[in-house]
Design an enzyme around this catalytic site. Structure first.
Site, PDB file in Angstrom:
ATOM      1  N   HIS A  85       4.532  21.618  12.757  1.00  0.00           N
ATOM      2  CA  HIS A  85       5.303  22.818  12.431  1.00  0.00           C
ATOM      3  C   HIS A  85       4.417  24.051  12.376  1.00  0.00           C
ATOM      4  CE1 HIS A  85       3.900  22.836   8.186  1.00  0.00           C
ATOM      5  NE2 HIS A  85       4.051  21.515   8.247  1.00  0.00           N
ATOM      6  N   CYS A 124       1.304  16.680   7.358  1.00  0.00           N
ATOM      7  CA  CYS A 124       1.850  17.258   8.592  1.00  0.00           C
ATOM      8  C   CYS A 124       0.754  17.955   9.394  1.00  0.00           C
ATOM      9  CB  CYS A 124       2.939  18.283   8.276  1.00  0.00           C
ATOM     10  SG  CYS A 124       4.493  17.542   7.732  1.00  0.00           S
TER      11      CYS A 124
END
Length: 164
Positions: free
Chosen positions: A139, A155
């Site tokens: 992201h 992440c």
């Protein structure tokens, strides 16, 4: 840090290439080595390959000119919140994602809301590529100073302009 972002590099790439220079206070007129040279991972295939040790994401594809590659710096999981290893597929794509605060984050930051709507306070940034059913993904970020560092909860973070 602005230099790293302007040149498409991560913090650690720039710091490792210039160990004698303070990356937060670059001296005026100082020559800075920009580390663009790299060796593609041996097992890289068409699609995305992440080299966690280098803090880089490789996007490979083939067209009429042959194999092409784009290389992006990434932020990865911090110690104790490592980015998972393995072969993954993109399971979801979202523009302007909502961030539901995981229990693991809530333990250390109980003041956070249950979820964060799209916007400048959302740590997922404007785009989300989910690659694991347990909430891991690639992201953008609202904290680009973490690109090229071990700062996430697992992440892969990219500069907002790179995830697009």
């Amino acid at each position: 840090m602005e230099l790293a972002r302007e040149r498409g590099l991560g913090f650690s790439n720039l710091k490792n290439a210039n160990p004698e220079v303070d990356p937060w206070l670059l001296p005026q007129g100082e020559t800075i080595l920009l580390p663009y040279a790299c060796i593609l991972p041996v097992d890289a295939i068409a699609g995305l390959t992440i080299n966690l040790a280098e803090l880089r994401l490789y996007h490979l594809w083939k067209n009429e000119q042959g194999w092409q590659v784009r290389i992006y710096p990434v932020g990865i999981g911090s110690e104790g919140s490592e980015t998972p290893l393995g072969d993954f597929s993109v399971l979801s794509k979202r523009e302007n994602p909502i961030w539901t605060v995981p229990d693991s984050v809530r333990k250390t930051q109980p003041e956070l809301p249950e979820s964060v709507p799209p916007g400048p306070d959302n740590p997922r940034g404007q785009f989300w590529l989910g690659f694991a059913s347990n909430g891991y993904g690639i992201h953008g970020t609202n904290k680009p100073f973490g690109i090229g560092r071990r700062v996430s909860h697992g992440c892969l973070r990219t500069y907002p302009e790179d995830i697009r």
